[in-house]
Write a protein that holds these residues in place. Structure first.
Motif, PDB file in Angstrom:
ATOM      1  N   VAL A  37       0.844  -1.196   0.000  1.00  0.00           N
ATOM      2  CA  VAL A  37       0.000   0.000   0.000  1.00  0.00           C
ATOM      3  C   VAL A  37       0.881   1.249   0.000  1.00  0.00           C
ATOM      4  O   VAL A  37       0.623   2.212  -0.737  1.00  0.00           O
ATOM      5  CB  VAL A  37      -0.964  -0.010   1.201  1.00  0.00           C
ATOM      6  N   PHE A  38       1.928   1.249   0.822  1.00  0.00           N
ATOM      7  CA  PHE A  38       2.868   2.367   0.851  1.00  0.00           C
ATOM      8  C   PHE A  38       3.504   2.578  -0.519  1.00  0.00           C
ATOM      9  O   PHE A  38       3.602   3.708  -1.002  1.00  0.00           O
ATOM     10  CB  PHE A  38       3.953   2.107   1.905  1.00  0.00           C
ATOM     11  N   LEU A  39       3.932   1.498  -1.150  1.00  0.00           N
ATOM     12  CA  LEU A  39       4.566   1.600  -2.458  1.00  0.00           C
ATOM     13  C   LEU A  39       3.595   2.141  -3.506  1.00  0.00           C
ATOM     14  O   LEU A  39       3.974   2.997  -4.323  1.00  0.00           O
ATOM     15  CB  LEU A  39       5.110   0.240  -2.873  1.00  0.00           C
ATOM     16  N   ALA A  40       2.352   1.685  -3.485  1.00  0.00           N
ATOM     17  CA  ALA A  40       1.354   2.163  -4.442  1.00  0.00           C
ATOM     18  C   ALA A  40       1.082   3.649  -4.250  1.00  0.00           C
ATOM     19  O   ALA A  40       1.015   4.412  -5.229  1.00  0.00           O
ATOM     20  CB  ALA A  40       0.062   1.362  -4.289  1.00  0.00           C
ATOM     21  N   ILE A  41       0.945   4.084  -3.005  1.00  0.00           N
ATOM     22  CA  ILE A  41       0.699   5.509  -2.739  1.00  0.00           C
ATOM     23  C   ILE A  41       1.890   6.341  -3.178  1.00  0.00           C
ATOM     24  O   ILE A  41       1.730   7.424  -3.759  1.00  0.00           O
ATOM     25  CB  ILE A  41       0.385   5.723  -1.248  1.00  0.00           C
ATOM     26  N   THR A  42       3.101   5.845  -2.944  1.00  0.00           N
ATOM     27  CA  THR A  42       4.300   6.569  -3.361  1.00  0.00           C
ATOM     28  C   THR A  42       4.353   6.733  -4.876  1.00  0.00           C
ATOM     29  O   THR A  42       4.641   7.828  -5.381  1.00  0.00           O
ATOM     30  CB  THR A  42       5.554   5.829  -2.871  1.00  0.00           C
ATOM     31  N   VAL A  43       4.059   5.681  -5.616  1.00  0.00           N
ATOM     32  CA  VAL A  43       4.084   5.754  -7.083  1.00  0.00           C
ATOM     33  C   VAL A  43       2.995   6.693  -7.586  1.00  0.00           C
ATOM     34  O   VAL A  43       3.241   7.509  -8.492  1.00  0.00           O
ATOM     35  CB  VAL A  43       3.927   4.340  -7.690  1.00  0.00           C
ATOM     36  N   ILE A  44       1.807   6.624  -7.005  1.00  0.00           N
ATOM     37  CA  ILE A  44       0.716   7.503  -7.433  1.00  0.00           C
ATOM     38  C   ILE A  44       1.079   8.957  -7.191  1.00  0.00           C
ATOM     39  O   ILE A  44       0.879   9.808  -8.070  1.00  0.00           O
ATOM     40  CB  ILE A  44      -0.588   7.120  -6.713  1.00  0.00           C
ATOM     41  N   LEU A  45       1.625   9.271  -6.030  1.00  0.00           N
ATOM     42  CA  LEU A  45       2.005  10.652  -5.744  1.00  0.00           C
ATOM     43  C   LEU A  45       3.143  11.129  -6.643  1.00  0.00           C
ATOM     44  O   LEU A  45       3.177  12.283  -7.060  1.00  0.00           O
ATOM     45  CB  LEU A  45       2.389  10.796  -4.271  1.00  0.00           C
ATOM     46  N   PHE A  46       4.077  10.231  -6.960  1.00  0.00           N
ATOM     47  CA  PHE A  46       5.162  10.592  -7.869  1.00  0.00           C
ATOM     48  C   PHE A  46       4.616  10.920  -9.260  1.00  0.00           C
ATOM     49  O   PHE A  46       5.004  11.921  -9.875  1.00  0.00           O
ATOM     50  CB  PHE A  46       6.174   9.459  -7.950  1.00  0.00           C
ATOM     51  N   LEU A  47       3.702  10.089  -9.754  1.00  0.00           N
ATOM     52  CA  LEU A  47       3.116  10.344 -11.070  1.00  0.00           C
ATOM     53  C   LEU A  47       2.275  11.609 -11.069  1.00  0.00           C
ATOM     54  O   LEU A  47       2.263  12.352 -12.058  1.00  0.00           O
ATOM     55  CB  LEU A  47       2.284   9.151 -11.519  1.00  0.00           C
ATOM     56  N   MET A  48       1.587  11.873  -9.982  1.00  0.00           N
ATOM     57  CA  MET A  48       0.807  13.108  -9.891  1.00  0.00           C
ATOM     58  C   MET A  48       1.715  14.332  -9.918  1.00  0.00           C
ATOM     59  O   MET A  48       1.354  15.362 -10.492  1.00  0.00           O
ATOM     60  CB  MET A  48      -0.047  13.104  -8.624  1.00  0.00           C
ATOM     61  N   SER A  49       2.891  14.219  -9.312  1.00  0.00           N
ATOM     62  CA  SER A  49       3.812  15.355  -9.334  1.00  0.00           C
ATOM     63  C   SER A  49       4.408  15.555 -10.723  1.00  0.00           C
ATOM     64  O   SER A  49       4.709  16.687 -11.119  1.00  0.00           O
ATOM     65  CB  SER A  49       4.923  15.170  -8.307  1.00  0.00           C
ATOM     66  N   LEU A  50       4.586  14.484 -11.488  1.00  0.00           N
ATOM     67  CA  LEU A  50       5.128  14.614 -12.840  1.00  0.00           C
ATOM     68  C   LEU A  50       4.116  15.210 -13.803  1.00  0.00           C
ATOM     69  O   LEU A  50       4.450  16.061 -14.631  1.00  0.00           O
ATOM     70  CB  LEU A  50       5.568  13.245 -13.374  1.00  0.00           C
ATOM     71  N   PHE A  51       2.877  14.737 -13.716  1.00  0.00           N
ATOM     72  CA  PHE A  51       1.855  15.144 -14.670  1.00  0.00           C
ATOM     73  C   PHE A  51       0.878  16.148 -14.080  1.00  0.00           C
ATOM     74  O   PHE A  51      -0.204  16.346 -14.615  1.00  0.00           O
ATOM     75  CB  PHE A  51       1.079  13.916 -15.174  1.00  0.00           C
ATOM     76  N   GLY A  52       1.264  16.778 -12.998  1.00  0.00           N
ATOM     77  CA  GLY A  52       0.390  17.732 -12.331  1.00  0.00           C
ATOM     78  C   GLY A  52       0.261  19.023 -13.119  1.00  0.00           C
ATOM     79  O   GLY A  52       0.867  19.236 -14.162  1.00  0.00           O
ATOM     80  N   ARG A  53      -0.551  19.882 -12.588  1.00  0.00           N
ATOM     81  CA  ARG A  53      -0.793  21.166 -13.234  1.00  0.00           C
ATOM     82  C   ARG A  53       0.448  22.043 -13.119  1.00  0.00           C
ATOM     83  O   ARG A  53       1.052  22.161 -12.055  1.00  0.00           O
ATOM     84  CB  ARG A  53      -1.971  21.849 -12.521  1.00  0.00           C
ATOM     85  N   ARG A  54       0.809  22.652 -14.229  1.00  0.00           N
ATOM     86  CA  ARG A  54       1.995  23.531 -14.237  1.00  0.00           C
ATOM     87  C   ARG A  54       1.540  24.959 -14.506  1.00  0.00           C
ATOM     88  O   ARG A  54       0.590  25.175 -15.237  1.00  0.00           O
ATOM     89  CB  ARG A  54       2.985  23.086 -15.292  1.00  0.00           C
TER      90      ARG A  54
END
Length: 57
Positions: A37-54
């Motif tokens: 669960v920790f790993l999944a949340i970490t990957v999701i947050l990382f992807l959100m930071s990459l493709f987030g609003r700029r």
């Protein structure tokens, strides 16, 4: 969450050392679930930071 996974892993190792197989198995299962669960949340947050609003310049 990673801290709890490590705590349950240590509990599982200590229980296995003293011969409590059922407790060790349960604690190891909980530690594994918390880690994934920790790993999944970490990957999701990382992807959100990459493709987030700029900001638009």
């Amino acid at each position: 969450m990673l801290r709890w996974a490590v705590i349950f892993l240590v509990v599982a190792l200590v229980a296995a050392l003293f011969g409590f197989g059922g407790i060790a198995s349960g604690a190891a299962s909980i530690a594994m679930i918390l880690f994934w669960v920790f790993l999944a949340i970490t990957v999701i947050l990382f992807l959100m930071s990459l493709f987030g609003r700029r900001p638009v310049v």
